[in-house]
Design a protein around this motif. Sequence first.
Motif, mmCIF file in Angstrom:
data_model
loop_
_atom_site.group_PDB
_atom_site.id
_atom_site.type_symbol
_atom_site.label_atom_id
_atom_site.label_comp_id
_atom_site.label_asym_id
_atom_site.label_seq_id
_atom_site.Cartn_x
_atom_site.Cartn_y
_atom_site.Cartn_z
ATOM 1 N N ALA A 139 -66.687 60.786 -101.174
ATOM 2 C CA ALA A 139 -65.294 60.465 -101.485
ATOM 3 C C ALA A 139 -64.608 61.661 -101.883
ATOM 4 O O ALA A 139 -65.280 62.380 -102.626
ATOM 5 C CB ALA A 139 -65.291 59.445 -102.777
ATOM 6 N N VAL A 140 -63.289 62.240 -101.482
ATOM 7 C CA VAL A 140 -62.938 63.444 -101.621
ATOM 8 C C VAL A 140 -61.887 63.230 -102.628
ATOM 9 O O VAL A 140 -60.680 62.641 -102.222
ATOM 10 C CB VAL A 140 -62.702 64.148 -100.356
ATOM 11 N N GLN A 141 -62.174 63.841 -103.838
ATOM 12 C CA GLN A 141 -60.731 64.108 -104.725
ATOM 13 C C GLN A 141 -60.045 65.143 -104.687
ATOM 14 O O GLN A 141 -60.359 66.334 -104.933
ATOM 15 C CB GLN A 141 -61.586 63.837 -106.259
ATOM 16 N N ALA A 142 -58.734 65.079 -103.811
ATOM 17 C CA ALA A 142 -58.052 66.154 -103.266
ATOM 18 C C ALA A 142 -57.459 66.816 -104.511
ATOM 19 O O ALA A 142 -57.126 68.061 -104.309
ATOM 20 C CB ALA A 142 -57.121 65.774 -102.310
ATOM 21 N N SER A 143 -57.239 66.468 -105.481
ATOM 22 C CA SER A 143 -56.658 67.046 -106.609
ATOM 23 C C SER A 143 -57.210 66.730 -108.139
ATOM 24 O O SER A 143 -57.168 65.311 -108.349
ATOM 25 C CB SER A 143 -55.099 67.125 -106.795
ATOM 26 N N ALA A 144 -58.156 67.390 -108.592
ATOM 27 C CA ALA A 144 -58.674 67.006 -109.981
ATOM 28 C C ALA A 144 -57.946 67.857 -111.209
ATOM 29 O O ALA A 144 -58.246 67.738 -112.341
ATOM 30 C CB ALA A 144 -60.177 67.567 -110.153
ATOM 31 N N LEU A 145 -56.680 68.210 -110.952
ATOM 32 C CA LEU A 145 -56.065 68.833 -111.648
ATOM 33 C C LEU A 145 -55.173 67.696 -112.606
ATOM 34 O O LEU A 145 -54.879 66.699 -112.250
ATOM 35 C CB LEU A 145 -54.963 69.625 -111.462
ATOM 36 N N ASP A 146 -55.009 68.037 -113.979
ATOM 37 C CA ASP A 146 -54.305 67.171 -114.798
ATOM 38 C C ASP A 146 -52.825 67.384 -114.504
ATOM 39 O O ASP A 146 -52.235 68.401 -114.066
ATOM 40 C CB ASP A 146 -54.436 67.484 -116.379
ATOM 41 N N PRO A 147 -51.860 66.270 -114.863
ATOM 42 C CA PRO A 147 -50.657 66.540 -114.342
ATOM 43 C C PRO A 147 -49.482 67.143 -115.508
ATOM 44 O O PRO A 147 -48.714 66.749 -116.163
ATOM 45 C CB PRO A 147 -50.324 64.854 -114.392
ATOM 46 N N TYR A 148 -49.791 68.461 -115.212
ATOM 47 C CA TYR A 148 -48.746 69.289 -116.163
ATOM 48 C C TYR A 148 -47.648 69.675 -115.091
ATOM 49 O O TYR A 148 -47.527 69.231 -113.947
ATOM 50 C CB TYR A 148 -49.852 70.768 -116.132
ATOM 51 N N TRP A 149 -46.785 70.244 -115.584
ATOM 52 C CA TRP A 149 -45.521 70.837 -115.165
ATOM 53 C C TRP A 149 -45.775 71.884 -113.880
ATOM 54 O O TRP A 149 -44.923 71.553 -112.882
ATOM 55 C CB TRP A 149 -44.636 71.465 -116.002
ATOM 56 N N TRP A 150 -46.839 72.413 -113.946
ATOM 57 C CA TRP A 150 -47.128 73.534 -112.928
ATOM 58 C C TRP A 150 -48.190 72.871 -111.912
ATOM 59 O O TRP A 150 -48.528 73.547 -111.050
ATOM 60 C CB TRP A 150 -47.677 74.784 -113.585
ATOM 61 N N THR A 151 -48.547 71.699 -112.105
ATOM 62 C CA THR A 151 -49.648 71.161 -111.108
ATOM 63 C C THR A 151 -49.146 71.097 -109.634
ATOM 64 O O THR A 151 -49.779 71.554 -108.763
ATOM 65 C CB THR A 151 -50.045 69.710 -111.706
ATOM 66 N N VAL A 152 -48.127 70.582 -109.440
ATOM 67 C CA VAL A 152 -47.612 70.787 -107.756
ATOM 68 C C VAL A 152 -47.297 71.977 -107.534
ATOM 69 O O VAL A 152 -47.641 72.225 -106.430
ATOM 70 C CB VAL A 152 -46.280 69.398 -107.844
ATOM 71 N N PRO A 153 -46.624 72.795 -108.028
ATOM 72 C CA PRO A 153 -46.546 74.170 -107.508
ATOM 73 C C PRO A 153 -47.768 74.695 -107.287
ATOM 74 O O PRO A 153 -47.969 75.438 -106.388
ATOM 75 C CB PRO A 153 -45.738 74.934 -108.620
ATOM 76 N N VAL A 154 -48.725 74.550 -108.178
ATOM 77 C CA VAL A 154 -50.230 75.255 -108.052
ATOM 78 C C VAL A 154 -50.650 74.458 -106.723
ATOM 79 O O VAL A 154 -51.350 75.081 -105.708
ATOM 80 C CB VAL A 154 -51.126 75.140 -109.312
#
Length: 268
Positions: A139-154
Amino acid sequence: MTSPDPPLEKSRSRRLTAEIWIVIGLSLGQSGVYAVVAIIAALTRGPLGEQSTALNASQSPRPYLDLTYQILSITFALVPVALALYLLSDRGRSPWRRIGLDARRPGRDVAWGVGLGALIGIPGLGLYVAGRALGITVAVQASALDPYWWTVPVLLLAALKNGLLEEVVVVGYLVERLQEKRWGPVAIVALSAFIRGSYHLYQGWGPFAANMLMGVIFATFYLSRWGRRRVMPLVIAHTLLDVAAFVGYQLLPEDWLTAIGVTSSAGL
């Protein structure tokens, strides 16, 4: 004009061999070796279908420190791209024009990029789903980042970084150098595809096969009369694929992700 002196030609070929090993070793070859070790470790740990891996993982619980690490990681990952472009300028030619990493044909490049992205993305997703169903893909978790304001730009920057790194090094640079060494097109496409597949092997056999297929299509396109030795359409296609995977994972409802064998709670 006289032909090159054979000893000089052999010396040039040996230097190119060493150069290719160095560039690939510093970039995606390193990832390929780690991926082989990772798949061996996973296979000896248990069934692949019961395991998971995470991409774009958080590097600090402190949001702005995490952002700093993410930007640094993306920036330094592009150094091999700069090295490859620099080396391709060795005979006074513009490396940007040599591999078609420029804006001379924006409309054509975007059209081909979107088309190639669709051609690769739909079967790739199918192979992933099939691999999950057969238990041969993690199972590939494509994004393990927390939902900050900068998450999508990163995530957008990470997708662009992947497109540039993989297509410039594994297609543009590698194809040009192997042709200088007088490799045939079949051997060039096979090696390019194998390297691409190798550094995705940690995700399981489904992604390995999907990326091998992607490698065959992309390298063949670059060498074809349609590709015209332009890497820009490949960068666009790859970036779009990763944007869909990374940002889609971040924004899609969890039940949609569960339906294709991915869950937001998947751990390493």
